[in-house]
Design a protein around this motif. Structure first.
Motif, PDB file in Angstrom:
ATOM      1  N   PRO A  41       0.748  -1.281   0.013  1.00  0.00           N
ATOM      2  CA  PRO A  41       0.204   0.069   0.070  1.00  0.00           C
ATOM      3  C   PRO A  41       0.854   1.372   0.109  1.00  0.00           C
ATOM      4  N   ALA A  42       0.674   2.132  -1.082  1.00  0.00           N
ATOM      5  CA  ALA A  42       1.469   3.253  -0.950  1.00  0.00           C
ATOM      6  C   ALA A  42       0.700   4.287  -1.748  1.00  0.00           C
ATOM      7  N   VAL A  43       1.150   5.770  -1.458  1.00  0.00           N
ATOM      8  CA  VAL A  43       0.402   6.865  -1.914  1.00  0.00           C
ATOM      9  C   VAL A  43       1.171   7.896  -2.312  1.00  0.00           C
ATOM     10  N   VAL A  44       0.811   8.497  -3.352  1.00  0.00           N
ATOM     11  CA  VAL A  44       1.588   9.798  -3.771  1.00  0.00           C
ATOM     12  C   VAL A  44       1.151  11.110  -3.367  1.00  0.00           C
ATOM     13  N   ALA A  45       1.925  11.667  -2.433  1.00  0.00           N
ATOM     14  CA  ALA A  45       1.482  12.730  -1.556  1.00  0.00           C
ATOM     15  C   ALA A  45       2.791  13.540  -0.868  1.00  0.00           C
ATOM     16  N   HIS A  46       2.602  14.817  -0.690  1.00  0.00           N
ATOM     17  CA  HIS A  46       3.420  15.501   0.235  1.00  0.00           C
ATOM     18  C   HIS A  46       3.266  14.970   1.588  1.00  0.00           C
ATOM     19  N   ASP A  47       4.439  14.558   2.458  1.00  0.00           N
ATOM     20  CA  ASP A  47       4.075  13.964   3.793  1.00  0.00           C
ATOM     21  C   ASP A  47       3.916  15.159   4.810  1.00  0.00           C
ATOM     22  N   THR A  57      -1.688   3.003  -5.076  1.00  0.00           N
ATOM     23  CA  THR A  57      -1.440   2.021  -5.619  1.00  0.00           C
ATOM     24  C   THR A  57      -2.729   1.163  -5.457  1.00  0.00           C
ATOM     25  N   TYR A  58      -2.980  -0.074  -6.296  1.00  0.00           N
ATOM     26  CA  TYR A  58      -4.070  -0.748  -6.271  1.00  0.00           C
ATOM     27  C   TYR A  58      -4.281  -1.641  -4.656  1.00  0.00           C
ATOM     28  N   GLU A  59      -2.858  -1.763  -4.238  1.00  0.00           N
ATOM     29  CA  GLU A  59      -3.052  -2.369  -2.734  1.00  0.00           C
ATOM     30  C   GLU A  59      -3.496  -1.272  -1.688  1.00  0.00           C
ATOM     31  N   ALA A  60      -3.211  -0.056  -1.902  1.00  0.00           N
ATOM     32  CA  ALA A  60      -3.878   0.906  -1.034  1.00  0.00           C
ATOM     33  C   ALA A  60      -5.402   1.049  -1.357  1.00  0.00           C
ATOM     34  N   ARG A  61      -5.834   0.888  -2.380  1.00  0.00           N
ATOM     35  CA  ARG A  61      -7.256   1.488  -2.953  1.00  0.00           C
ATOM     36  C   ARG A  61      -7.805   0.098  -2.349  1.00  0.00           C
ATOM     37  N   ALA A  62      -7.242  -1.053  -2.248  1.00  0.00           N
ATOM     38  CA  ALA A  62      -8.115  -2.196  -1.766  1.00  0.00           C
ATOM     39  C   ALA A  62      -8.630  -1.912  -0.306  1.00  0.00           C
ATOM     40  N   LEU A  63      -7.703  -1.049   0.336  1.00  0.00           N
ATOM     41  CA  LEU A  63      -8.074  -0.567   1.967  1.00  0.00           C
ATOM     42  C   LEU A  63      -9.108   0.564   1.852  1.00  0.00           C
ATOM     43  N   GLY A  64      -9.352   0.887   0.924  1.00  0.00           N
ATOM     44  CA  GLY A  64     -10.322   2.298   1.102  1.00  0.00           C
ATOM     45  C   GLY A  64      -9.589   3.758   0.708  1.00  0.00           C
ATOM     46  N   CYS A  78      -4.629   3.112   6.873  1.00  0.00           N
ATOM     47  CA  CYS A  78      -3.564   2.236   6.745  1.00  0.00           C
ATOM     48  C   CYS A  78      -2.347   2.903   7.522  1.00  0.00           C
ATOM     49  N   PRO A  79      -2.076   2.649   8.779  1.00  0.00           N
ATOM     50  CA  PRO A  79      -1.069   3.334   9.398  1.00  0.00           C
ATOM     51  C   PRO A  79       0.433   2.898   8.711  1.00  0.00           C
ATOM     52  N   ASP A  80       0.414   1.767   8.013  1.00  0.00           N
ATOM     53  CA  ASP A  80       1.687   1.713   7.610  1.00  0.00           C
ATOM     54  C   ASP A  80       1.963   2.180   6.204  1.00  0.00           C
ATOM     55  N   VAL A  81       1.019   2.770   5.493  1.00  0.00           N
ATOM     56  CA  VAL A  81       1.077   3.027   3.896  1.00  0.00           C
ATOM     57  C   VAL A  81       2.300   4.018   3.808  1.00  0.00           C
ATOM     58  N   ILE A  82       2.849   3.626   2.705  1.00  0.00           N
ATOM     59  CA  ILE A  82       4.210   4.258   2.308  1.00  0.00           C
ATOM     60  C   ILE A  82       3.821   5.591   1.390  1.00  0.00           C
ATOM     61  N   VAL A  83       4.522   6.663   2.058  1.00  0.00           N
ATOM     62  CA  VAL A  83       4.201   7.979   1.359  1.00  0.00           C
ATOM     63  C   VAL A  83       5.262   8.284   0.325  1.00  0.00           C
ATOM     64  N   LEU A  84       5.001   8.548  -1.003  1.00  0.00           N
ATOM     65  CA  LEU A  84       5.888   8.672  -1.903  1.00  0.00           C
ATOM     66  C   LEU A  84       5.782  10.260  -2.527  1.00  0.00           C
ATOM     67  N   GLU A  85       6.791  10.953  -2.350  1.00  0.00           N
ATOM     68  CA  GLU A  85       6.870  12.380  -2.628  1.00  0.00           C
ATOM     69  C   GLU A  85       6.511  12.415  -4.254  1.00  0.00           C
ATOM     70  N   PRO A  86       5.822  13.534  -4.665  1.00  0.00           N
ATOM     71  CA  PRO A  86       5.408  13.480  -6.154  1.00  0.00           C
ATOM     72  C   PRO A  86       6.625  14.268  -6.804  1.00  0.00           C
ATOM     73  N   HIS A  87       6.730  13.548  -8.286  1.00  0.00           N
ATOM     74  CA  HIS A  87       7.890  14.244  -8.898  1.00  0.00           C
ATOM     75  C   HIS A  87       7.156  14.387 -10.355  1.00  0.00           C
ATOM     76  N   PHE A  88       6.399  15.611 -10.591  1.00  0.00           N
ATOM     77  CA  PHE A  88       5.515  15.922 -11.779  1.00  0.00           C
ATOM     78  C   PHE A  88       6.384  15.896 -12.948  1.00  0.00           C
ATOM     79  N   GLU A  89       7.830  16.512 -13.005  1.00  0.00           N
ATOM     80  CA  GLU A  89       8.392  16.397 -14.224  1.00  0.00           C
ATOM     81  C   GLU A  89       8.550  14.920 -14.677  1.00  0.00           C
ATOM     82  N   LYS A  90       8.820  14.095 -13.779  1.00  0.00           N
ATOM     83  CA  LYS A  90       8.770  12.547 -14.261  1.00  0.00           C
ATOM     84  C   LYS A  90       7.478  12.173 -15.022  1.00  0.00           C
TER      85      LYS A  90
END
Length: 409
Positions: A41-47, A57-64, A78-90
């Motif tokens: 479970p992971a999300v793209v967001a500024h932490d 990710t679809y694993e995160a979506r499965a948790l609502g 999901c307390p253990d969700v992984i937060v990935l910083e966004p990189h819009f240029e990528k």
């Protein structure tokens, strides 16, 4: 990554329109550089406490967890969700690679946003095979050349092709021949029809309409009575898969904007946000008039020393609702941290335009549906009595009549 799957309902006329949608695009791009995150479970967001989820990710979506959800809510789910910083240029770079692959198969590409497009492959079949074979070749090349998954719907109309790609997610391929279109479409819930949000669904459910087939079997006059002429006719036509829009390679309007130059420089945040409300309502009305929605909302600020700054945000789902546009530009203004500097001009711009109704209206929920319905009524009153005949209560305190500009670009 999810394994690819392909479903074919072949048995009739081969369809020619593909809708290709990258799966959890921003999250999938981030996972390329963080392979240890794959399958988690992971999300793209500024932490940060005020951040919202840009992609999940679809694993995160499965948790609502969903896009546009406050990050604090995602962490509660999901307390253990992984937060990935966004990189819009990528994301822009990968989008360019993906779109170039599409153009290798057909010049008739209608890019809807950074991560999805319609393709008309009617002229490509002598070279590349059937539409299903073309779709699979595109999927394979996208995966081989970028490492990213995508889902593809193939049908005879844009409406059904998009439904098919949604049904095939994640990483799937679904072909709907013309002869099988109604068999595919009619059992679906009414919420799958473009533009049916929660409020509209409630109205239809109260009338005993729950599936697309229910709408198709309803007298058009009944739908018009419940929803109005435009919406009622729109739903009835789509319930019979009638969508004559071709895949368009050009759009006359790339953006719609509104700017305001003050008679005297302004530092008061309340006045700035009131001006933004007027502009956002204007932009929303122009979008609805053009039957467009915007995926990107931008803010422009020019200070008293003539320095200009622009900020923008790409939304998970497109909108033409003025109050939703206003919410975004106010957040952008707050994030700008002007430090009390005097402002001489402020402006709102809507970009990454898509045809109205090509996306579900779930992002903004009941409140968004209610505002859209209210603003459509305001449009109708404005057409009859003039654009200033209905204005927000916040505009009872008049904004000075100064230099305004509205610019489709």
């Amino acid at each position: 990554m999810q394994p690819s799957h392909s479903v074919s309902l072949l048995g009739g006329t081969a369809p020619n329109i593909l809708h290709i949608d990258m799966d959890a695009f921003f999250a999938s791009v981030e996972v390329l550089d963080r392979p240890e995150v794959a399958g988690k479970p992971a999300v793209v967001a500024h932490d940060s406490p005020r951040s919202v989820v840009t992609s999940a990710t679809y694993e995160a979506r499965a948790l609502g967890i969903r896009s546009a959800m406050p990050l604090v809510t995602a962490k509660r789910l999901c307390p253990d969700v992984i937060v990935l910083e966004p990189h819009f240029e990528k994301y822009r770079a990968y989008s360019k690679k993906v779109m170039s692959i599409f153009y290798d198969f057909t010049p008739v590409v209608e890019q809807l946003s950074i991560d999805e497009a319609f393709l008309d492959v009617s002229g490509a079949q002598k070279i590349f095979g059937t539409p299903e074979q073309i779709a699979q070749q595109i999927k394979d090349r996208v995966r081989d050349e970028t490492g990213l998954p995508c889902s593809v719907g193939v049908a005879s109309t844009k409406f059904v092709a998009k439904l098919a790609s949604t049904k095939s997610k994640p990483n799937g391929l679904l072909v709907i021949p013309e002869e099988e279109t109604l068999a595919f479409l009619h059992p679906l819930p009414i919420e799958t029809i473009w533009g049916v949000g929660k409020k509209t669904a409630e109205v239809l459910h109260k009338r005993g309409l729950h599936t697309v087939a229910d709408i198709a079997q309803s007298p058009p006059a009944s739908l018009i009575s419940a929803l109005g002429q435009a919406a009622g006719t729109h739903l009835y036509e789509l319930s019979w898969a009638r969508d004559p829009r071709p895949v368009s390679t050009q759009r006359a309007e790339k953006s719609i904007g509104k700017e305001h130059t003050f008679n005297e420089d302004v530092t008061d945040a309340e006045k700035l946000k009131a001006t933004l409300l007027f502009q956002a309502d204007h932009v929303g009305a122009q979008l609805r008039k053009a039957q467009l929605e915007a995926r990107t909302i931008g803010l422009k600020v020019t200070f008293s020393d003539f320095e200009s700054l622009t900020r923008s945000r790409t939304l998970p789902e497109a909108t033409s609702v003025g109050r939703e546009i206003h919410k975004v530009v106010c957040e952008l203004l707050d994030e700008l941290k002007t430090g009390g500097r005097s402002i001489r001009l402020i402006g709102v711009r809507a970009a990454s335009l898509v045809d109205a109704g090509t996306q579900q209206l779930s992002l903004w929920g009941d409140e968004g549906d209610a505002w859209k319905e209210a603003e459509i009524v305001m449009d109708q009153v404005g057409e009859k009595f003039g654009p200033d005949s209905v204005r927000p209560a916040s505009f009872l305190r008049k904004i000075e009549p100064t230099r305004e500009s509205g610019t489709p670009g």
